[in-house]
Structure formats: C-alpha cells, structure tokens
Design an enzyme around this catalytic site. Structure first.
Site, PDB file in Angstrom:
ATOM      1  N   THR A   1      -5.716   4.558  -5.569  1.00 46.90           N
ATOM      2  CA  THR A   1      -5.920   3.711  -6.744  1.00 46.90           C
ATOM      3  C   THR A   1      -6.752   2.479  -6.414  1.00 46.90           C
ATOM      4  OG1 THR A   1      -3.819   4.444  -7.699  1.00 46.90           O
ATOM      5  CG2 THR A   1      -4.747   2.390  -8.539  1.00 46.90           C
TER       6      THR A   1
ATOM      7  N   GLU B   1       7.157  -1.024 -11.350  1.00 50.30           N
ATOM      8  CA  GLU B   1       5.742  -0.681 -11.247  1.00 50.30           C
ATOM      9  C   GLU B   1       4.936  -1.797 -10.583  1.00 50.30           C
ATOM     10  OE1 GLU B   1       3.547   2.393 -13.125  1.00 50.30           O
ATOM     11  OE2 GLU B   1       4.909   2.467 -11.433  1.00 50.30           O
TER      12      GLU B   1
END
Length: 246
Positions: A114, A60
C-alpha cells in the site's frame, strides 16, 4: 472494550482469515469488523453500528491509516458513502433488492505494498481530471441507487487519476481489464491499492467466465498466477453466524 466500559476482562480472539493479505481487498478491515462485532455480541450487543465503525477505525489507523473506506461497508454491508470524518457521517446507499450485483475478484501472486502504491499517486492533479473524476463519482452513486449496472461499470472503469498511475505497476493489469470487458463485464478496475482486479457482472455464471479470462490475461501478459473469486454483494455486513455455549 473501552467503548463497552469493560476494563477488567481478558479476551482472546482466534481469526480464520478468508482473504489474502496485501491484496487490496480490505483484509485488515475485515479482521477489525469481525473482532468488533464478535466482542459486541459477547458483551450483550450494547454498541450501535456507528460505534462499531468507530472502533474499527481505531484498529485500521494502526495498520493502514485512519479511513473508513473498508471498515464502514464491512460492518454495515452494501455501499457506504463517507461524507465526513469530523464528525463521522456515513450514508448507506441501497442497491435495489430486486437486482443482482456480482463481483469478480482476481488476485495475482504479486505484492503491491500500500505504501508503494500510494507513493505512485500524483501530489497535484489538473482541473480537467478533477472535474472528470468527480463526475464519475456522482455517476457511480446514482448508478448504485438506480441499480444501473451499465452506468456503474462505466463509472468504475473511467478513473483518470489513480488507476493510470497504479495499473502499470501491476504486471498485466491493463490486459486483465481489457479481457474482463471483452468477456462481458460491465466494468473493471483495481481493487483498493491492488494488486487484485475487480469486475462487475449480473450473474454468477458470467462471473465465472469473466474470472477465467482475467486469470488467463494475468498469466499471458503479466506472467503471474492468479486466483478468481465470484462473490455476490453482501447487503448485511459483519454479523454473528453461530455461537458455542460454554
């Protein structure tokens, strides 16, 4: 592979992704969770759940930042409270097994990067909003443990810091939230950084109805096509569902 102490084996993974990219649904974490669990199964299931989360965290970090918000529940299932990163402390919150929790996920045809959505957040927040959001976080945890859908929905819908800044960037979002609540959802908010809207209900039938109203609102107020999914709370997390002998 390093955590498994395997350094001389080549490995190729093929992934069939069931989530739209950049939707606020944690699709990168879903991929990381699937890969971590698959590799662990392939080499004898030697790693514990926390190790799998740590492996997913490293993945991630390359994509969306070092945070376990998505990877921890993707691997562990259910609700997970991240108490600390140094050291990593995860607390599994058990939603009562005798109760149903259904999520309505409505993803519009709209990009909400994002990076852009994070940039919209305030650098500083007032004390009153800080206290309010902390109270909602506490109420959310209590509601999960008690299986209180009314309380969960209220806490989910009451953010005064993030949602007010991000919702205006997603065409129709405010109308979508209103439509969900009017159709019988207990609560509704933005999923992750968006643009997906998530609502909570107690039955799949109600979920279908709420989803239809939300899709209509995205089209009517935001001029956006959208797709609705109705999903039950997954209490298990990533797991092996089948294998093909070689």
């Amino acid at each position: 592979m390093k955590m498994l102490s395997i350094r001389s084996v080549g490995l190729s993974l093929s992934l069939e992704k069931g989530l739209p990219l950049g939707s606020g649904l944690g699709s990168s974490a879903a991929s990381a969770a699937a890969a971590a669990v698959a590799v662990n199964e392939l080499f004898g299931r030697k790693l514990e759940v926390k190790d799998l989360v740590l492996a997913g965290l490293e993945s991630e970090a390359k994509v969306s930042g070092y945070h376990a918000d998505n990877i921890a529940p993707a691997i562990m299932g259910g609700f997970v409270l991240i108490r600390s990163y140094d050291p990593l402390e995860l607390m599994s919150l058990q939603f009562p097994v005798e109760k149903d929790l259904i999520f309505v996920l409505v993803s519009p045809d709209f990009e909400a990067p994002t990076k852009k959505m994070r940039a919209a957040l305030p650098a500083e927040i007032g004390m009153s909003h800080h206290v309010w959001n902390c109270s909602q976080a506490g109420a959310l945890v209590a509601s999960v443990l008690q299986g209180d859908l009314v309380g969960l929905g209220k806490a989910l819908s009451s953010d005064k810091i993030v949602e007010p800044k991000r919702a205006p960037l997603i065409p129709g979002m405010e109308a979508v939230k209103k439509a969900a609540l009017q159709a019988g959802a207990f609560g509704c908010t933005i999923s992750g950084a968006g643009p997906t809207a998530v609502a909570v209900v107690d039955s799949e039938g109600r979920g279908v109805e709420v989803g239809e109203r939300m899709v209509e609102a995205f089209w009517k107020e935001g001029n956006l096509k959208a797709v609705a999914m109705v999903r039950r709370l997954d209490r298990v997390g990533a797991r092996l569902v089948g294998s093909v002998p070689r």
